[in-house]
Design a protein around this motif. Sequence first.
Motif, mmCIF file in Angstrom:
data_model
loop_
_atom_site.group_PDB
_atom_site.id
_atom_site.type_symbol
_atom_site.label_atom_id
_atom_site.label_comp_id
_atom_site.label_asym_id
_atom_site.label_seq_id
_atom_site.Cartn_x
_atom_site.Cartn_y
_atom_site.Cartn_z
ATOM 1 N N UNK A 49 1.121 -1.316 0.013
ATOM 2 C CA UNK A 49 0.151 0.216 -0.504
ATOM 3 C C UNK A 49 1.106 1.318 -0.118
ATOM 4 N N UNK A 50 0.362 2.406 0.014
ATOM 5 C CA UNK A 50 0.937 3.951 0.042
ATOM 6 C C UNK A 50 1.638 3.730 1.362
ATOM 7 N N UNK A 51 1.448 3.217 2.148
ATOM 8 C CA UNK A 51 2.781 3.417 3.814
ATOM 9 C C UNK A 51 3.209 2.207 3.919
ATOM 10 N N UNK A 52 4.191 1.101 3.872
ATOM 11 C CA UNK A 52 4.747 -0.105 3.249
ATOM 12 C C UNK A 52 4.822 -0.173 5.026
ATOM 13 N N UNK A 53 4.830 -1.273 5.698
ATOM 14 C CA UNK A 53 5.428 -1.213 7.083
ATOM 15 C C UNK A 53 7.479 -2.503 7.262
ATOM 16 N N UNK A 54 7.699 -1.832 7.344
ATOM 17 C CA UNK A 54 9.278 -3.082 7.564
ATOM 18 C C UNK A 54 9.549 -2.748 9.266
ATOM 19 N N UNK A 55 10.491 -4.030 9.621
ATOM 20 C CA UNK A 55 11.522 -3.979 10.081
ATOM 21 C C UNK A 55 12.479 -4.102 10.104
ATOM 22 N N UNK A 56 12.921 -3.257 10.932
ATOM 23 C CA UNK A 56 14.867 -3.101 11.885
ATOM 24 C C UNK A 56 15.349 -4.185 11.896
ATOM 25 N N UNK A 57 15.738 -5.204 11.756
ATOM 26 C CA UNK A 57 16.756 -6.320 12.230
ATOM 27 C C UNK A 57 17.556 -6.318 13.626
ATOM 28 N N UNK A 58 18.342 -4.837 13.335
ATOM 29 C CA UNK A 58 18.461 -4.852 15.156
ATOM 30 C C UNK A 58 18.211 -4.385 15.846
ATOM 31 N N UNK A 59 17.119 -3.519 15.366
ATOM 32 C CA UNK A 59 16.284 -3.456 17.156
ATOM 33 C C UNK A 59 14.966 -3.989 17.399
ATOM 34 N N UNK A 60 14.338 -4.339 15.922
ATOM 35 C CA UNK A 60 13.252 -5.201 16.183
ATOM 36 C C UNK A 60 12.138 -3.743 16.058
ATOM 37 N N UNK A 61 12.489 -2.816 15.760
ATOM 38 C CA UNK A 61 11.272 -1.685 15.879
ATOM 39 C C UNK A 61 10.753 -2.055 14.402
ATOM 40 N N UNK A 62 9.291 -1.955 14.552
ATOM 41 C CA UNK A 62 8.992 -1.020 12.724
ATOM 42 C C UNK A 62 8.531 0.130 12.441
ATOM 43 N N UNK A 63 8.468 0.164 11.220
ATOM 44 C CA UNK A 63 8.474 1.520 10.363
ATOM 45 C C UNK A 63 8.314 1.795 9.091
ATOM 46 N N UNK A 64 6.673 2.815 9.006
ATOM 47 C CA UNK A 64 6.702 2.821 7.928
ATOM 48 C C UNK A 64 6.662 4.241 7.661
#
Length: 508
Positions: A49-64
Amino acid sequence: MDRVDLKPPTDAAGRPTDDIGRRADAYAAAPLLNCLLREVAQPLPDAAGDRPVHRLPGTGRLLRVRAGRRPADPEVHVGGAWQRIGHTELVKLVAEELRRHTGQPNGDLPAEMIDSRDTVAALLTARARTTAPEDPYVRSEQSLITGHPYHPAPKARGGGPVAAWLPYAPEAHARFPLVLLGVREDQVAEEGDTRALDALGTAPPGYRLLPAHPWQLDLLARDLAPAFADGRLLRLGTTEYDVWPTAAVRTVYEPARDMFLKFSLDVRITNDIRRLWRHDLRRLCRTDTAARTAFGAMGGPAAWLSDRGYRTAAFAFEELAVLTRDGLRGHLLPGATPLLAAGLAEDFEGSPLTAAPDPDAWWEAYLRQVVPPVLTAFGDHGVVLEAHLQNSLVAVDASGMPVQALFRDAEGTKLLPEVSRAAGWERLVYCLVVNHLSEIAAALAEHHPGLDPWPAVRRELARHGLPEIPALLAAPTLPGKTNLLLRWTGADGADARYLPLPNPLATG
């Protein structure tokens, strides 16, 4: 040059406005997010979609983020909700992620990211109070507020005070005279054709003329003091005319004399300290001759802007080096207007890309001019052009249609077999396809929704008989340079590292 007011903009009550700050945050966040998403983040499969979600593998945080070629509005998932973060928080997030992801600290890059953002704010402030040049070529060279779209700190200026660099910033529409030095004849080092330098002024008997970039002289003031004191160097005044800095910052252009000069500049810009390094100068004539020969054999219309020669002082060989480059007029087709390819991607005012009435025809014409000379130089002459956005000019006719390509920078050009054919091809594909054509294609599609630019690229590449082309068109991935990880781990800027990116050329 016209002096630029460095005070921040204010409202009617004299209070600072934050519009510049918000715009600077957005400009600076986009390339940093591009790097993070390309090199580190892991997209979640069900988060399109227009705001895809990504995982940051080092910290485990979610970013969109808001998707697009310039990603925006980053948010992190905190306490069950999405929280918007500004540029400062984004830098902290990236730094913590890279510390964990790589296992290495880095004390310099976060500061460079902040410096890049603050530089953009100063540039936006300056541009609001200056007038863009009328010359469309110079305007295209001075349009790069975003700069490299996949670098974490593309606009950093070495962390110095704004007053030290703004008078020489192309993005602020700067222009300024060059300083003229006299170098004692027994201290001159030069190679190639440097006659253009002697036309800049008159040196006294026993001295040769050496132009200098005023910013570089300021940076070298303490180191050069002994040479001025003992007479190895003389100050002879300044040029009677201004020069315009181009997108490269340290390269300047004087339109009336159609003259380019490239200087050393002891400032880190993107990945490197921008000196004319001794080893590059020593191979300059050989590389430039090979490129000139290749383009001469092509018979036009593509052209090579030759780096004819260099001059410097033996006691400051790299620091004071200046390189002479061909002007434009001897190479341009009659009536054609040259434009910087990076400016087309940046959407400068008057860009023919945005106004093309038939974007498919415009794109096909663009590809016909840009692609063949790069492939021919490689396949027939063993010349690996660094044909990225800042080294490529595209000339257009009166209707805005591309009719010619011009290339530059012998310093970045490689020759076979100095590099292996495989390494040269990888570099060519990155510079031409990933850095250059992908950005122009994305900009064109953004302005002309519904356009699919990649079939035309496939057709143009398939017309050429290089043995590497079939594999390129079938490969699942292309090489993407990892500027964020390169800078974080302290690798040499010339030590390109690549990771695989999805290949839009692949026909499946």
